[in-house]
Motif scaffolding. Structure first.
Motif, PDB file in Angstrom:
ATOM      1  N   GLU A  28       0.015   7.679  -7.967  1.00 26.18           N
ATOM      2  CA  GLU A  28      -0.701   6.800  -7.034  1.00 26.18           C
ATOM      3  C   GLU A  28      -1.496   7.596  -5.996  1.00 26.18           C
ATOM      4  O   GLU A  28      -2.569   7.178  -5.571  1.00 26.18           O
ATOM      5  CB  GLU A  28       0.297   5.894  -6.280  1.00 26.18           C
ATOM      6  N   THR A  29      -0.923   8.730  -5.560  1.00 33.42           N
ATOM      7  CA  THR A  29      -1.559   9.496  -4.480  1.00 33.42           C
ATOM      8  C   THR A  29      -2.435  10.630  -5.006  1.00 33.42           C
ATOM      9  O   THR A  29      -3.230  11.200  -4.257  1.00 33.42           O
ATOM     10  CB  THR A  29      -0.491  10.135  -3.572  1.00 33.42           C
ATOM     11  N   GLY A  85      -4.873  -3.202   4.395  1.00 37.39           N
ATOM     12  CA  GLY A  85      -3.544  -3.143   3.769  1.00 37.39           C
ATOM     13  C   GLY A  85      -2.373  -3.097   4.729  1.00 37.39           C
ATOM     14  O   GLY A  85      -1.211  -3.206   4.307  1.00 37.39           O
ATOM     15  N   ASN A 115       2.087  -5.823   1.001  1.00 35.32           N
ATOM     16  CA  ASN A 115       2.905  -5.083   0.023  1.00 35.32           C
ATOM     17  C   ASN A 115       4.372  -4.939   0.433  1.00 35.32           C
ATOM     18  O   ASN A 115       5.061  -4.025  -0.007  1.00 35.32           O
ATOM     19  CB  ASN A 115       2.274  -3.689  -0.206  1.00 35.32           C
ATOM     20  N   GLY A 136      -1.758   5.862  -1.029  1.00 37.00           N
ATOM     21  CA  GLY A 136      -2.588   5.590  -2.200  1.00 37.00           C
ATOM     22  C   GLY A 136      -4.028   5.992  -1.955  1.00 37.00           C
ATOM     23  O   GLY A 136      -4.373   6.582  -0.920  1.00 37.00           O
ATOM     24  N   ARG A 137      -4.876   5.653  -2.961  1.00 33.26           N
ATOM     25  CA  ARG A 137      -6.283   6.056  -2.902  1.00 33.26           C
ATOM     26  C   ARG A 137      -7.215   4.849  -2.963  1.00 33.26           C
ATOM     27  O   ARG A 137      -8.427   5.009  -2.966  1.00 33.26           O
ATOM     28  CB  ARG A 137      -6.592   7.000  -4.064  1.00 33.26           C
ATOM     29  N   ASP A 138      -6.656   3.635  -3.033  1.00 29.52           N
ATOM     30  CA  ASP A 138      -7.499   2.438  -3.153  1.00 29.52           C
ATOM     31  C   ASP A 138      -7.728   1.820  -1.775  1.00 29.52           C
ATOM     32  O   ASP A 138      -7.212   2.297  -0.766  1.00 29.52           O
ATOM     33  CB  ASP A 138      -6.827   1.432  -4.090  1.00 29.52           C
ATOM     34  N   ASP A 139      -8.462   0.721  -1.739  1.00 30.60           N
ATOM     35  CA  ASP A 139      -8.852   0.107  -0.467  1.00 30.60           C
ATOM     36  C   ASP A 139      -7.693  -0.484   0.328  1.00 30.60           C
ATOM     37  O   ASP A 139      -7.808  -0.681   1.525  1.00 30.60           O
ATOM     38  CB  ASP A 139      -9.902  -0.995  -0.715  1.00 30.60           C
ATOM     39  N   LEU A 140      -6.596  -0.800  -0.360  1.00 32.08           N
ATOM     40  CA  LEU A 140      -5.468  -1.397   0.358  1.00 32.08           C
ATOM     41  C   LEU A 140      -4.428  -0.361   0.775  1.00 32.08           C
ATOM     42  O   LEU A 140      -3.424  -0.701   1.401  1.00 32.08           O
ATOM     43  CB  LEU A 140      -4.818  -2.512  -0.478  1.00 32.08           C
ATOM     44  N   ALA A 141      -4.644   0.899   0.418  1.00 28.30           N
ATOM     45  CA  ALA A 141      -3.730   1.956   0.881  1.00 28.30           C
ATOM     46  C   ALA A 141      -3.936   2.137   2.386  1.00 28.30           C
ATOM     47  O   ALA A 141      -5.045   2.016   2.895  1.00 28.30           O
ATOM     48  CB  ALA A 141      -4.014   3.251   0.140  1.00 28.30           C
ATOM     49  N   ASP A 162      -3.011   8.301   3.182  1.00 29.70           N
ATOM     50  CA  ASP A 162      -3.319   9.094   1.987  1.00 29.70           C
ATOM     51  C   ASP A 162      -2.087   9.909   1.589  1.00 29.70           C
ATOM     52  O   ASP A 162      -1.001   9.736   2.150  1.00 29.70           O
ATOM     53  CB  ASP A 162      -4.557   9.970   2.230  1.00 29.70           C
ATOM     54  N   ARG A 211      -5.694   6.071   7.394  1.00 27.46           N
ATOM     55  CA  ARG A 211      -7.114   6.004   7.009  1.00 27.46           C
ATOM     56  C   ARG A 211      -8.043   5.788   8.197  1.00 27.46           C
ATOM     57  O   ARG A 211      -7.801   4.928   9.037  1.00 27.46           O
ATOM     58  CB  ARG A 211      -7.320   4.817   6.074  1.00 27.46           C
TER      59      ARG A 211
END
Length: 538
Positions: free
Chosen positions: A136-137, A317, A321, A482-487, A490, A496
């Motif tokens: 994921e990361t 995010g 979750n 994570g690396r997506d918009d909801l992470a 990092d 972020r």
């Protein structure tokens, strides 16, 4: 005579540490190099590792008090902390998937956090958890091999030697439950009757494959709780560069532009600001961490706008979750009373709800006393009995934490949303079926007279699942890596879009680890501290 010297040395250290902290608390500095918010399972590790560098001024801020209470230190008294001043006492929203029940969501408050009030189980997590986090990361440092190396470094393992998986010189004293109850032995025998393999330890090889059954590993030393605060931070309380501030609320993180510049705290009714030279680290747990981020202007723009909180960075995010291990308790009546030993939970089992799965998705802990939910208690609770605390290791349901108010004293809205995903209901049926098959095994015949909850004649219907569901107290995922918009963070746990701010606690897990989460939270603390030390060349 040695014992006398030890006691003398300990009391001498305690006096030095107390006087040191009184001095440091009385003269707070305007600026510290690092501010760690939260003295729980991850925060204790980070503050210790940063304070190992004598040139670093470290401030640890904890909303709760110290850990000097018998309810904390005596392993058998852990249930008495639930609902006490050592518990944040969160309450989840009424859940339509649980027939409108609103579950209490206890979380540790005070030095040690969850590790000072929990059942002391030390569970590494499954290999597949860590490899998933690495994927994921995009950072192999979160993978199973790298994490195994950290476990070897931090453990002081007291069980059968296993140099591949266990360490012997670290700060964390880990031992198998000492002299376990015969009822724990019966559970391991019953598992074998059902074809579930038995292991020397619930960590190591057992967590690389399909699962199995074993006596639990515990953070108990000389009959006393050995919390992560006791293991890591307390031995450093006499250091001049480590200030431990208890009974102090972090109201918000302060920013200079996009850089974290310090924190606003409230202590004994007084509000003041403290600056930071290098970084602020948020380790306040999966419910309080998103709350603090949002109060500080980091979160979904619309939600912050509704409460009039100026947006520092739109991070959609934050608070999403939310995951937790949901559990379903089945209870049997003893033939003869059997007093609980150790923490009252000494045997555990991981297994699969469906044979085609590649890793266990069920998490079962034996509890040596009756544990009904507020509803299943109506089926009758035996005076003496034991409980199978069976739960979902990989729930598919996702909840959320939202702000109720811009006032830091108001609890956030916790929407746990358990059993909202139909796959979880399927897995829950399999989980309860397995619990009941274990309890009905021949190995238990000498110890029990009958199944009381759900009750031998009663089917495992979905109504029972809704009535029996409780939390395992493993809230996580609300500020995930994570690396997506909801992470939210990092791979290096950096938040972020801003500088000088990291999150390091159970909220960063993309998925809740398989098993009890204090050991994975210690890993997050170790990883965070190493990353920070490398970044600042400490």
């Amino acid at each position: 005579m040695t014992h006398h010297t030890d006691t003398h040395a300990i009391s001498d250290f305690e006096r030095r540490a107390r006087e040191n902290q009184q001095r440091l608390n009385a003269a707070l500095k305007p600026v510290y190099d690092f501010i760690v918010c939260g003295g729980g399972s991850s925060g204790s590790v980070i503050a210790r590792r940063l304070a190992e560098n004598a040139d670093c001024q470290v401030l640890l801020i904890e909303a709760g008090g110290d850990d000097e209470a018998e309810s904390v230190l005596d392993p058998s008294l852990w249930p008495t902390n639930l609902g006490s001043e050592r518990d944040w006492g969160f309450q989840a929203q009424p859940n339509p998937h649980l027939d409108g029940r609103a579950l209490p969501m206890s979380m540790g408050k005070g030095l040690g956090g969850g590790s000072s009030v929990n059942v002391m189980v030390w569970a590494h997590g499954h290999r597949s958890d860590w490899d998933h986090y690495a994927a994921e990361t995009g950072d192999s440092g979160w993978g199973a091999e790298a994490v195994q190396e950290i476990y070897r470094r931090i453990e002081n393992w007291q069980g059968a030697p296993d140099p591949d998986h266990r360490g012997s010189g670290g700060p964390v004293w880990v031992q198998p439950a000492a002299d376990p109850s015969p009822i724990a032995g019966a559970l391991l025998d019953a598992a074998q009757e059902l074809g579930i393999p038995r292991f020397d330890s619930p960590n190591g090889w057992m967590m690389a494959g399909d699962g199995g059954a074993a006596i639990s590993d515990m953070l108990v030393r000389d009959g006393r709780r050995h919390s992560l605060y006791r293991a890591y931070l307390r031995p450093f309380a006499d250091r001049p560069n480590l200030t431990i501030l208890t009974n102090t609320l972090v109201r918000r993180i302060l920013f200079n532009g996009r850089r974290a510049s310090g924190v606003e705290i409230e202590r004994a009714g007084e509000i003041r600001s403290i600056g930071v030279g290098s970084e602020v680290i948020v380790s306040t747990g999966a419910i309080n961490t998103p709350k603090l981020l949002m109060l500080s202007g980091l979160g979904p723009r619309a939600a912050l706008g509704r409460l009039g909180i100026p947006v520092v960075q739109h991070i959609p995010g934050v608070g999403q979750n939310l995951q937790d291990h949901v559990a379903f308790c089945c209870t049997w009546e003893y033939r003869q009373p059997l007093a609980p030993r150790n923490s009252g939970s000494e045997a555990k089992l991981y297994w699969k709800s469906r044979p085609e799965l590649t890793a266990p998705d069920l998490l079962l802990c034996q509890v040596e006393f009756p544990v009904p939910s507020e509803r299943t208690g109506a089926l009758g609770v035996p005076e003496h009995g034991w409980t199978m605390f069976g739960g979902l290791a990989h729930p598919q349901s996702r909840g959320a934490v939202r702000l109720a108010s811009s006032d830091p004293h108001v609890a956030p809205i916790v929407d746990a949303n358990m059993l909202s995903d139909p796959a979880d209901v399927e897995a829950a049926r399999a989980c309860v079926k397995l619990c009941r098959e274990l309890g009905a095994a021949a190995s238990f015949a000498p110890f029990v007279t009958r199944e009381v909850i759900p009750g031998a004649g009663n089917p495992t219907d979905d109504r029972f699942l809704r009535d029996a569901a409780v939390t395992y107290w493993h809230q996580s995922g609300t500020a995930r890596m994570g690396r997506d918009d909801l992470a939210v963070v990092d791979a290096s746990l950096k938040v972020r879009g801003v500088e000088g701010l990291r999150v390091a606690d159970g909220s960063v897990f993309p998925t809740v680890p398989t098993g009890n989460i204090q050991a994975p939270c210690a890993i997050v603390g170790e990883r965070a501290a190493q990353i920070i030390r490398d970044t600042h060349c400490l």
